[in-house]
Structures are given as structure tokens and as C-alpha cells.
Write a protein that holds these residues in place. Structure first.
Motif, short mmCIF file in Angstrom:
data_model
loop_
_atom_site.label_atom_id
_atom_site.label_comp_id
_atom_site.label_asym_id
_atom_site.label_seq_id
_atom_site.Cartn_x
_atom_site.Cartn_y
_atom_site.Cartn_z
N PRO A 291 -3.66 0.20 12.61
CA PRO A 291 -2.82 1.40 12.52
C PRO A 291 -2.01 1.56 13.79
N PHE A 292 -0.87 2.21 13.67
CA PHE A 292 -0.01 2.43 14.82
C PHE A 292 0.41 3.90 14.87
N ARG A 293 0.84 4.31 16.03
CA ARG A 293 1.30 5.69 16.23
C ARG A 293 2.82 5.75 16.01
N PRO A 294 3.34 6.92 15.71
CA PRO A 294 4.79 7.05 15.50
C PRO A 294 5.63 6.51 16.66
N ASN A 295 5.21 6.78 17.89
CA ASN A 295 6.00 6.29 19.03
C ASN A 295 5.95 4.76 19.12
N GLN A 296 4.85 4.14 18.69
CA GLN A 296 4.78 2.67 18.69
C GLN A 296 5.74 2.08 17.65
N LEU A 297 5.83 2.75 16.50
CA LEU A 297 6.78 2.29 15.47
C LEU A 297 8.21 2.40 16.00
N GLN A 298 8.54 3.50 16.63
CA GLN A 298 9.89 3.67 17.17
C GLN A 298 10.19 2.63 18.24
N GLN B 14 0.86 -1.18 0.00
CA GLN B 14 0.00 0.00 0.00
C GLN B 14 0.90 1.23 0.00
N ALA B 15 0.86 1.99 -1.11
CA ALA B 15 1.76 3.13 -1.28
C ALA B 15 1.59 4.17 -0.17
N ASP B 16 0.36 4.42 0.27
CA ASP B 16 0.14 5.43 1.30
C ASP B 16 0.72 5.00 2.65
N VAL B 17 0.60 3.74 2.98
CA VAL B 17 1.16 3.24 4.23
C VAL B 17 2.69 3.29 4.17
N ARG B 18 3.23 2.84 3.06
CA ARG B 18 4.69 2.85 2.87
C ARG B 18 5.24 4.29 2.97
N ALA B 19 4.55 5.22 2.34
CA ALA B 19 4.99 6.63 2.37
C ALA B 19 4.91 7.20 3.78
N MET B 20 3.86 6.87 4.52
CA MET B 20 3.72 7.36 5.88
C MET B 20 4.85 6.83 6.76
N ILE B 21 5.13 5.55 6.64
CA ILE B 21 6.22 4.96 7.43
C ILE B 21 7.55 5.61 7.05
N ALA B 22 7.78 5.79 5.75
CA ALA B 22 9.03 6.40 5.28
C ALA B 22 9.20 7.80 5.83
N ILE B 23 8.14 8.58 5.85
CA ILE B 23 8.21 9.95 6.39
C ILE B 23 8.56 9.92 7.88
N LEU B 24 7.88 9.05 8.63
CA LEU B 24 8.17 8.94 10.06
C LEU B 24 9.63 8.57 10.31
N LEU B 25 10.15 7.66 9.50
CA LEU B 25 11.53 7.22 9.68
C LEU B 25 12.52 8.30 9.29
N ARG B 26 12.25 9.00 8.20
CA ARG B 26 13.17 10.07 7.77
C ARG B 26 13.23 11.20 8.79
N VAL B 27 12.10 11.50 9.42
CA VAL B 27 12.09 12.51 10.48
C VAL B 27 13.01 12.08 11.62
N GLN B 28 13.08 10.78 11.87
CA GLN B 28 13.93 10.23 12.93
C GLN B 28 15.37 9.99 12.44
#
Length: 128
Positions: free
Chosen positions: A103-110, A10-24
Motif C-alpha cells: 500500500p502507498f500513501r497519497p503523497n507517495q502516489l503524487q 481490484q475495484a477497490d484499489v482502482r477506485a481509491m487511486i481514482a479518488i486521490l487523482l480526482r482530488v488533485q
């Protein structure tokens, strides 16, 4: 800078994860299917992979097992919005994979990334 391979069809999910990771401050490699993911994994070393369990055309578990066959104990965060990930600890090959429900929150991904990287470091220290 740690490199993370993000695998989701899913391109939108992949893009959201990529943005969160790049910010970190992570370097991100994206793949939309199993073939792209395994080609990227072979072509460029990564520190961790985030793998959607249900990929179009092939199971994310197959991708995980292929990566682990090449690099045992490679750190992986498995994600899914369709199924509970409680089957992961039941398999010896998948026991140290960190599961994260969409769905997960940015802090959960980290936290999942930290746990996956920490699990591998703990295993390496214990074996050393």
C-alpha cells in the motif's frame, strides 16, 4: 487537465487511486484488465498510466510494453502489492518506469506521478 489511465483488476484499489487523482484535479480513465486498458489507451490520449503489475489474465508488464511500442517513453507508474519492483530498472524498455509498492500513501502516489512525468521531460530535453 492531465489524463491518467488507471489499470488495476481490484475495484477497490482502482477506485481509491481514482479518488486521490480526482482530488488533485486529474482526469481519470479506469480499466480493470489488459484488454480494457489497451482499448482505452488506443481510444483516448493519456498523459500517464498507473499499471498494476499483476493483472487478472495478463501481466501488467505486457500492457506496459504494448503501450510503449505505440508511444515510446510514455510515462508509467508501475504498482504492485505482491512483488518488489526492483526488476524494472534492469530492463532497457522499463528503466524509466517509476515503481510504487502497495500500500502507498497519497503523497507517495503524487511523488511517483511527478517522477514519471519528470523522467519523460528530462529524456525529451536531453534528446532535443
Amino acid at each position: 487537465m492531465p489524463r491518467i489511465l488507471v489499470i488495476d483488476d481490484q475495484a477497490d484499489v482502482r477506485a481509491m487511486i481514482a479518488i486521490l487523482l480526482r482530488v488533485q484535479r486529474f482526469e481519470v480513465i479506469e480499466a480493470s484488465n489488459a484488454a480494457e486498458a489497451l482499448a482505452a489507451f488506443e481510444a483516448s490520449p493519456c498523459d500517464l498510466a498507473i499499471v498494476d503489475i499483476f493483472l487478472d489474465g495478463r501481466s501488467g508488464v505486457d500492457v506496459i510494453l504494448a503501450m510503449r511500442a505505440r508511444v515510446p517513453r510514455f510515462p508509467i507508474v508501475a504498482i504492485s502489492g505482491i512483488t518488489a519492483l526492483d526488476f524494472l530498472p534492469g530492463s532497457a524498455d522499463l528503466a524509466d518506469i517509476v515503481g510504487l509498492q502497495k500500500p502507498f500513501r497519497p503523497n507517495q502516489l503524487q511523488q511517483a506521478i511527478d517522477a514519471a512525468l519528470g523522467s519523460v521531460m528530462h529524456t525529451m530535453v536531453a534528446a532535443g
